[in-house]
Design a protein around this motif. Structure first.
Motif, PDB file in Angstrom:
ATOM      1  N   GLN A   1       0.832  -1.198   0.000  1.00  0.00           N
ATOM      2  CA  GLN A   1       0.000   0.000   0.000  1.00  0.00           C
ATOM      3  C   GLN A   1       0.869   1.252   0.000  1.00  0.00           C
ATOM      4  OE1 GLN A   1      -2.539  -0.692   3.519  1.00  0.00           O
ATOM      5  NE2 GLN A   1      -4.259  -0.506   2.113  1.00  0.00           N
ATOM      6  N   GLU A   2       0.320   2.275  -0.578  1.00  0.00           N
ATOM      7  CA  GLU A   2       1.005   3.571  -0.512  1.00  0.00           C
ATOM      8  C   GLU A   2       1.235   3.938   0.952  1.00  0.00           C
ATOM      9  OE1 GLU A   2      -1.348   6.357  -2.825  1.00  0.00           O
ATOM     10  OE2 GLU A   2       0.164   6.251  -4.408  1.00  0.00           O
TER      11      GLU A   2
ATOM     12  N   LYS B   1       3.452   2.743   2.956  1.00  0.00           N
ATOM     13  CA  LYS B   1       4.109   1.703   3.749  1.00  0.00           C
ATOM     14  C   LYS B   1       5.589   1.598   3.390  1.00  0.00           C
ATOM     15  CE  LYS B   1       0.346   0.198   5.800  1.00  0.00           C
ATOM     16  NZ  LYS B   1       0.130   0.389   7.256  1.00  0.00           N
TER      17      LYS B   1
ATOM     18  N   ASN C   1      -0.193   0.090  -4.350  1.00  0.00           N
ATOM     19  CA  ASN C   1      -1.622   0.340  -4.519  1.00  0.00           C
ATOM     20  C   ASN C   1      -2.088   1.474  -3.619  1.00  0.00           C
ATOM     21  OD1 ASN C   1      -1.850  -2.063  -6.200  1.00  0.00           O
ATOM     22  ND2 ASN C   1      -1.481  -3.177  -4.298  1.00  0.00           N
TER      23      ASN C   1
END
Lengths: 113, 113
Positions: A14-15, A17, A112
């Protein structure tokens, strides 16, 4: 046998992280390269690591080299979608008078929202 | 201007026909390489050149030949194309022997029917 192993081979994150990609190699070397490849495009040089303890940073990516452990890491901080690509490490091996690059299989990274 | 160009960028051919791919560089690099890239195999070295008229085999050279008549140009020939040679072909250049940093051309997508 000369081997370069990357893991993971596929990474979905994920964006925002953080994550680390690992590159292990089978025999002595003190030179290692990281490349990026966008889908359908060529390979672009990211980092050149030329000695034990070398650390290079560019934006959200940081690469390091531990020649004693035969390990390089590519650390991603606060991932953004634009980092989605395949990342390759390549290790310089000397055999007699010959030198060659041995390539890992690449880590396909999808970031994502 | 791009330092490394490849032509053609895309080609579809039939089994049994000869095919020549061209790599042209303006970097004046001594070393040039031809790789193929296939899913699950990463980058594999086909042939390389360490100077004008000096070439040697890589790990997957069967069915391929190369020529280098001047510094700027490195030609890869598939003598009689087979479907197993369907791949993306990358040319690379370098300033030092194989274990040094390499710089990549845009690639040629070859389909053998």
């Amino acid at each position: 046998e000369l081997k370069v192993e990357q893991n993971p081979l596929f990474l979905s994150m994920q964006e925002g992280k953080n994550y680390t990609i690992y590159c292990n190699y089978s025999t002595t070397s003190d030179r290692l390269y990281w490349y990026r490849q966008d889908p359908g495009k060529s390979l672009e040089s990211l980092f050149v690591l030329l000695s034990n303890g070398a650390v290079k940073q560019e934006g959200r990516l940081m690469a390091s080299l531990d020649t004693k452990a035969r390990l390089s890491t590519l650390h991603i901080t606060a991932a953004v979608h634009d980092l989605s690509a395949t990342y390759f490490c390549a290790v310089d091996f000397a055999a007699g008078n010959n030198r060659k690059l041995i390539w890992g299989l690449g880590t396909s990274l999808a970031v994502n929202p | 201007d791009a330092g490394i160009t490849q032509s053609p960028r895309h080609k579809v051919t039939e089994t049994g026909t000869p095919v020549t791919l061209r790599c042209h560089q303006t970097e004046n690099h001594r070393y040039m390489y031809w790789y193929r890239q296939d899913p699950g195999h990463g980058l594999r070295l086909i042939h390389y050149s360490y100077g004008v008229k000096d070439t040697d085999k890589g790990e997957v050279s069967d069915g391929y030949s190369v020529s280098r008549s001047k510094t700027e140009d490195f030609l890869l020939t598939l003598e009689s194309a087979t479907s197993s040679q369907t791949s993306v072909y990358f040319c690379a250049t370098g300033t030092g022997p194989g274990g040094n940093e390499q710089f990549f051309g845009p690639g040629t997508r070859l389909t053998v029917l």
